[in-house]
Design an enzyme around this catalytic site. Structure first.
Site, PDB file in Angstrom:
ATOM      1  N   GLY A   4       0.683 -12.082  62.769  1.00  0.00           N
ATOM      2  CA  GLY A   4       0.954 -12.763  64.142  1.00  0.00           C
ATOM      3  C   GLY A   4       1.112 -14.402  63.955  1.00  0.00           C
ATOM      4  O   GLY A   4       1.240 -14.656  65.112  1.00  0.00           O
ATOM      5  N   GLY A  46       3.131 -16.315  62.619  1.00  0.00           N
ATOM      6  CA  GLY A  46       4.569 -16.941  62.639  1.00  0.00           C
ATOM      7  C   GLY A  46       4.871 -17.665  63.693  1.00  0.00           C
ATOM      8  O   GLY A  46       4.740 -17.255  64.646  1.00  0.00           O
ATOM      9  N   CYS A  51       6.953 -15.227  65.679  1.00  0.00           N
ATOM     10  CA  CYS A  51       6.216 -13.788  65.997  1.00  0.00           C
ATOM     11  C   CYS A  51       5.711 -13.770  67.360  1.00  0.00           C
ATOM     12  O   CYS A  51       4.970 -14.836  67.443  1.00  0.00           O
ATOM     13  CB  CYS A  51       5.297 -13.579  64.641  1.00  0.00           C
TER      14      CYS A  51
END
EC number: 1.7.1.7
Length: 347
Positions: A181, A183, A186
């Site tokens: 999570g 990124g 993301c």
């Protein structure tokens, strides 16, 4: 249900405390690392930064450009075997030793990866990549890959906790990819409520992996060279970068024009854009867990690579680490509520 009371930290929650140093110049810092991997028994030396296996980052062009900096590229899994053959024919052995072959976990992925690895013995790295590395199927695939390719260095993930890190190493992974999570494109944490602050994940997973002779790569969450330094300071053996390397000439994203200005599209690999491109759309049983952004064109990646390596050298001089290897031993994190003076950020 249970609640863990320990506070978990991301890169934005800390700074590295400076320490006395005998280094006279940033040029005195050695960024190259030498590794021998647990299962493959392969030796490797280079700068332990990896371009992410996203189709708008991990391209053949990116691999060729970053190899000159001794940086690895996890080439995305959507190239055909024929495209791989053409790339290999036009690349030196020095470029190929900086390449990781990415794969999913389907039978088709396995067969395709087998064909790619058979093209040239210089391809020594396999990156087995799924969004959720906690499934039994994934662990079994890692074991299958280790049995099939005993001398290849296998990187597998993603996970964020020590016990799963250990499980993957015991199943055959040399390097575990850490991050769920964090990124830049993301949205897993927003769509699912699942995740783990990246710095704490790195610290905990590094501790677990190193106890078994394995290694980790911090994947996601870096927005600046300082974050890369924090990841290494937290114990990461490698750091994987996506957003920081996106938007360059070598990144491979589609270029769009708005009001006379050109932008490059960059998207997460679980985004609607990625799924439309590679599997025809978002399946009705799932949600997209990534977003698409338009980035101003940033020119050749070499300028960004120099900026990242320069920041890393400077971080080492601030704590008296003459080699990147020493950075984690010399790192003391301090908790903070601010990172920088932002008065002119919007100008």
């Amino acid at each position: 249900m249970r609640i863990e009371e320990d506070l978990k930290l991301g890169f934005k929650d800390v700074l590295i405390r400076p320490k006395r140093s005998t280094l006279k110049s940033r040029s005195d810092v050695e960024l190259e690392r030498q590794f021998t991997f647990k299962h493959s028994d392969q030796s490797w030396s280079g700068v332990p930064i990896i371009a992410a296996n996203m189709d708008t980052v991990g391209t053949f062009s990116m691999a060729s450009a970053l190899a000159s900096f001794d940086i690895l590229t996890a080439v995305h899994k959507h190239y055909s075997v024929e495209e791989w053959q053409a790339f290999i024919n036009n690349s030196s052995a020095d470029v190929l030793k900086h390449v990781m072959v990415s794969t999913g976990t389907s039978d088709a992925d396995f067969e395709k990866t087998k064909q790619i690895l058979d093209l040239n013995p210089a391809l020594n790295f396999v990156c087995i990549d799924v969004a959720n590395g906690y499934s039994e199927h994934f662990v079994q695939f890692v074991a299958k890959a280790r049995e099939a390719w005993p001398t290849k260095t296998i990187c597998a993930g993603n996970v964020v906790t020590g016990e799963m890190c250990e499980e993957l190493i015991l199943s055959g992974a040399d390097i575990v990819k850490v991050g769920i999570g964090p990124g830049s494109v993301c949205t897993t944490r927003v769509k699912t409520g699942v995740g783990y602050p990246q710095l704490s994940a790195v610290i905990e997973c590094a501790d677990a992996a190193h106890g078994l002779g394995g290694m980790i790569v911090s994947d996601g969450g870096c927005t600046t060279p300082g974050d890369v330094a924090k990841a290494f300071g937290g114990g990461a053996d490698f750091v994987m970068l996506g957003g920081m390397l996106a938007g360059h000439e070598e990144s491979g994203g589609r270029i769009v024009e708005e009001n006379g200005e050109k932008f490059m599209l960059f998207y997460g690999m679980s985004s609607e854009s990625a799924m439309k491109r590679h599997v025809g759309g978002v399946a009705e049983y799932r949600a997209a867990e990534g977003k698409t952004v338009k980035l101003p064109l940033r020119g050749p990646v070499e300028n960004t690579a120099r900026d990242i390596l320069g920041g890393l050298r400077s971080a080492c001089t601030y704590v008296g680490a003459s080699r990147l290897k020493e950075l984690t031993k010399r790192t003391t994190f301090i908790r903070v509520q601010e990172q920088e003076n932002r008065i002119f950020n919007n100008l």
